[in-house]
Design an enzyme around this catalytic site. Structure first.
Site, PDB file in Angstrom:
ATOM      1  N   GLU A  90      -7.597 -43.516  40.064  1.00  0.00           N
ATOM      2  CA  GLU A  90      -6.544 -43.926  39.140  1.00  0.00           C
ATOM      3  C   GLU A  90      -6.007 -42.736  38.358  1.00  0.00           C
ATOM      4  O   GLU A  90      -6.745 -41.814  38.025  1.00  0.00           O
ATOM      5  CB  GLU A  90      -7.105 -44.933  38.133  1.00  0.00           C
ATOM      6  CG  GLU A  90      -7.448 -46.246  38.763  1.00  0.00           C
ATOM      7  CD  GLU A  90      -8.146 -47.183  37.789  1.00  0.00           C
ATOM      8  OE1 GLU A  90      -7.785 -47.180  36.593  1.00  0.00           O
ATOM      9  OE2 GLU A  90      -9.059 -47.891  38.238  1.00  0.00           O
ATOM     10  N   CYS A 103      -3.204 -38.395  32.717  1.00  0.00           N
ATOM     11  CA  CYS A 103      -4.651 -38.532  32.633  1.00  0.00           C
ATOM     12  C   CYS A 103      -5.181 -38.576  34.060  1.00  0.00           C
ATOM     13  O   CYS A 103      -4.872 -39.504  34.808  1.00  0.00           O
ATOM     14  CB  CYS A 103      -4.979 -39.814  31.874  1.00  0.00           C
ATOM     15  SG  CYS A 103      -6.736 -40.182  31.825  1.00  0.00           S
ATOM     16  N   CYS A 110     -18.266 -42.836  39.066  1.00  0.00           N
ATOM     17  CA  CYS A 110     -18.956 -41.989  38.093  1.00  0.00           C
ATOM     18  C   CYS A 110     -20.417 -42.411  38.081  1.00  0.00           C
ATOM     19  O   CYS A 110     -20.744 -43.581  38.279  1.00  0.00           O
ATOM     20  CB  CYS A 110     -18.333 -42.193  36.713  1.00  0.00           C
ATOM     21  SG  CYS A 110     -19.070 -41.186  35.414  1.00  0.00           S
ATOM     22  N   CYS A 114     -22.250 -45.066  31.333  1.00  0.00           N
ATOM     23  CA  CYS A 114     -21.914 -45.528  29.979  1.00  0.00           C
ATOM     24  C   CYS A 114     -21.636 -47.031  30.011  1.00  0.00           C
ATOM     25  O   CYS A 114     -20.900 -47.529  30.861  1.00  0.00           O
ATOM     26  CB  CYS A 114     -20.694 -44.781  29.434  1.00  0.00           C
ATOM     27  SG  CYS A 114     -20.954 -43.003  29.298  1.00  0.00           S
ATOM     28  N   CYS A 117     -17.960 -48.622  29.913  1.00  0.00           N
ATOM     29  CA  CYS A 117     -16.931 -48.005  30.754  1.00  0.00           C
ATOM     30  C   CYS A 117     -16.837 -48.668  32.127  1.00  0.00           C
ATOM     31  O   CYS A 117     -17.846 -48.886  32.796  1.00  0.00           O
ATOM     32  CB  CYS A 117     -17.239 -46.522  30.911  1.00  0.00           C
ATOM     33  SG  CYS A 117     -16.017 -45.653  31.889  1.00  0.00           S
ATOM     34  N   GLU A 158     -16.850 -37.816  35.622  1.00  0.00           N
ATOM     35  CA  GLU A 158     -17.317 -36.904  34.580  1.00  0.00           C
ATOM     36  C   GLU A 158     -16.971 -35.483  35.052  1.00  0.00           C
ATOM     37  O   GLU A 158     -17.605 -34.952  35.973  1.00  0.00           O
ATOM     38  CB  GLU A 158     -18.837 -37.078  34.392  1.00  0.00           C
ATOM     39  CG  GLU A 158     -19.532 -36.001  33.598  1.00  0.00           C
ATOM     40  CD  GLU A 158     -18.870 -35.664  32.264  1.00  0.00           C
ATOM     41  OE1 GLU A 158     -18.568 -36.568  31.475  1.00  0.00           O
ATOM     42  OE2 GLU A 158     -18.645 -34.462  32.017  1.00  0.00           O
ATOM     43  N   SER A 189     -12.585 -33.951  28.848  1.00  0.00           N
ATOM     44  CA  SER A 189     -13.486 -34.828  28.112  1.00  0.00           C
ATOM     45  C   SER A 189     -14.820 -34.963  28.839  1.00  0.00           C
ATOM     46  O   SER A 189     -14.856 -35.161  30.050  1.00  0.00           O
ATOM     47  CB  SER A 189     -12.821 -36.202  27.970  1.00  0.00           C
ATOM     48  OG  SER A 189     -13.644 -37.068  27.232  1.00  0.00           O
ATOM     49  N   SER A 212     -17.312 -37.145  24.147  1.00  0.00           N
ATOM     50  CA  SER A 212     -17.445 -38.588  23.941  1.00  0.00           C
ATOM     51  C   SER A 212     -18.737 -38.834  23.183  1.00  0.00           C
ATOM     52  O   SER A 212     -19.808 -38.898  23.771  1.00  0.00           O
ATOM     53  CB  SER A 212     -17.483 -39.297  25.298  1.00  0.00           C
ATOM     54  OG  SER A 212     -16.274 -39.070  25.972  1.00  0.00           O
ATOM     55  N   HIS A 214     -19.344 -41.313  20.294  1.00  0.00           N
ATOM     56  CA  HIS A 214     -19.475 -42.779  20.216  1.00  0.00           C
ATOM     57  C   HIS A 214     -20.630 -43.332  19.382  1.00  0.00           C
ATOM     58  O   HIS A 214     -20.726 -44.542  19.197  1.00  0.00           O
ATOM     59  CB  HIS A 214     -19.558 -43.414  21.616  1.00  0.00           C
ATOM     60  CG  HIS A 214     -18.419 -43.065  22.514  1.00  0.00           C
ATOM     61  ND1 HIS A 214     -17.129 -42.916  22.076  1.00  0.00           N
ATOM     62  CD2 HIS A 214     -18.369 -42.830  23.856  1.00  0.00           C
ATOM     63  CE1 HIS A 214     -16.343 -42.609  23.092  1.00  0.00           C
ATOM     64  NE2 HIS A 214     -17.057 -42.542  24.186  1.00  0.00           N
ATOM     65  N   ASN A 288     -11.712 -50.594  24.539  1.00  0.00           N
ATOM     66  CA  ASN A 288     -10.908 -51.424  25.408  1.00  0.00           C
ATOM     67  C   ASN A 288     -11.840 -52.453  26.012  1.00  0.00           C
ATOM     68  O   ASN A 288     -12.775 -52.088  26.725  1.00  0.00           O
ATOM     69  CB  ASN A 288     -10.357 -50.550  26.543  1.00  0.00           C
ATOM     70  CG  ASN A 288      -8.864 -50.525  26.537  1.00  0.00           C
ATOM     71  OD1 ASN A 288      -8.204 -51.562  26.448  1.00  0.00           O
ATOM     72  ND2 ASN A 288      -8.326 -49.326  26.626  1.00  0.00           N
ATOM     73  N   CYS A 331      -9.588 -46.694  31.974  1.00  0.00           N
ATOM     74  CA  CYS A 331      -9.927 -46.111  33.265  1.00  0.00           C
ATOM     75  C   CYS A 331     -10.945 -46.939  34.034  1.00  0.00           C
ATOM     76  O   CYS A 331     -11.886 -47.484  33.474  1.00  0.00           O
ATOM     77  CB  CYS A 331     -10.391 -44.675  33.123  1.00  0.00           C
ATOM     78  SG  CYS A 331     -11.576 -44.392  31.829  1.00  0.00           S
TER      79      CYS A 331
END
Ligand code: SAH
Length: 345
Positions: A90, A103, A110, A114, A117, A158, A189, A212, A214, A288, A331
């Site tokens: 994406e 982006c 990945c 996380c 995600c 990542e 990131s 990141s 968090h 999100n 994402c």
């Protein structure tokens, strides 16, 4: 087949020389790659025989647009792109007053795990090559018909888990003979692969590093980000200090606010203690909601209070504008939908 997008200008030139062609053709061919052509036939100042040779042995690294969604709210565009081996990734395009920001994804899937995600739900399939990361920019730029000026490496994957290819990508994308997007217009990131942050610091690039974060304590962070079990917050912050010392660049800390998990005032104060005195900025992201993860977005008032508390404590903080919320722009969501449709999961 050789993907020419995987190569620096010097590498294209060496390849051309190895084919017994004059050296100057290297730079000519290299710059054609970034002019939105769709076939080697379009390389007008290259002799027909060489164009044919290139068609036989090389590709322009084009990625196919499998699906495209344009947000009615803010013109954000989300692309599902198909790689040569059939995998999907994406790419998102956002329009800001200062221009277009893309982006990009750095891996197919990945493996960081996380909990909030969508990209990591099905693990990692493989790394992207430098050319496949570049290819995302070209595909979107050609579709858009306008120059993309900024890049964030915040798509699927990542980036520091694909270190060498990402370093090569940064070198190629900033080349004046190619896309010429300067390092200061690029953000990378990471979820916090500490040894790689040291390696990146030693490269002394002028990119913006986003972390990141968090969460403010190890228990909380480990519960949502498994990487924290290996590299805890103390080690991460130490690496960030090293990064700032080496590069003199301000670090951006991403802080996703999850309702009832990490969005209270005590956490804002704990975040302050962690970051005070550092050359940094905090980017607050209302999580999100991804249905598979069960996490809920903090309400707007809480987000604003969190920001106000940080600012009061002298920490610069902004709230990330939510974009493309009507088109699943978080994402990983689109790729997962595709995988589910195909019955791959
Ligand atoms: N792997 C890298 C880059 C990809 S994710 C990293 O971890 O930084 C880009 C950013 O989006 C990260 O800060 C990530 O934590 C955040 N993110 C992932 N899922 C999200 C979600 N559902 N809501 C809000 N932010 C999310």
């Amino acid at each position: 087949m050789i993907n020419l997008l995987d190569m620096t200008c010097e590498e294209v030139t060496s390849y051309i020389i190895s084919q017994n062609e004059p050296k100057f053709r290297g730079k000519q061919i290299y710059s054609w790659l970034y002019k939105g052509i769709s076939s080697f036939e379009d390389m007008l100042n290259i002799p027909k025989s060489l164009r044919e040779k290139l068609t036989e042995n090389c590709t322009l690294g084009q990625l196919e647009i499998a699906e495209k969604f344009v947000s009615d709210i803010d013109e954000t565009r989300k692309y599902l792109l198909q790689l040569n081996d059939g995998n999907y990734i994406e790419t998102v395009l956002m329009k800001y007053h200062h221009g277009y920001t893309i982006c990009v994804s750095s891996q197919v899937g990945c493996r960081m795990g996380c909990k909030f995600c969508a990209s990591t739900l099905n693990g990692k399939v493989r790394d992207l090559t430098a050319g496949e990361i570049i290819g995302q920019i070209l595909a979107v730029q050609n579709d858009l018909g306008e120059r993309i000026s900024n890049i964030v490496m915040m798509g699927i994957g990542e980036p520091l888990d694909n270190f060498d290819n990402v370093m090569k990508f940064l070198k190629i994308v900033s080349s004046p003979d190619g896309l010429n997007i300067g390092m200061r217009h690029i953000s990378l990131s990471t979820c916090g692969l500490v040894p790689k942050i040291y390696e990146l610091a030693d490269e002394k690039l002028q990119i913006t590093l986003s972390i990141s974060l968090h969460a403010t304590d190890d228990k909380m962070r480990s519960s949502i980000m498994p990487v924290n079990n290996k590299y805890n917050i103390e080690k991460l912050i130490e690496a960030c200090r090293y990064y700032i010392e080496k590069t003199n660049r301000r670090i951006s800390f991403e802080y996703t606010l999850i309702a009832g998990v990490n969005d209270n005032r005590e956490t804002a104060d704990a975040l302050t203690s962690l970051l005070t005195g550092m050359l940094c900025h905090v980017n607050l992201i209302p999580v999100n909601a991804v249905s598979e993860t069960g996490f809920k977005k903090s309400d707007r008032k809480k987000v604003e209070a969190f920001q106000a508390q940080l600012e009061k404590n002298g920490i610069s903080a902004t709230i990330r504008r939510e974009m493309g919320s009507d088109i699943s722009a978080a994402c990983g969501q689109l790729r997962n939908k595709k995988l589910n449709q195909k019955g791959w999961t």
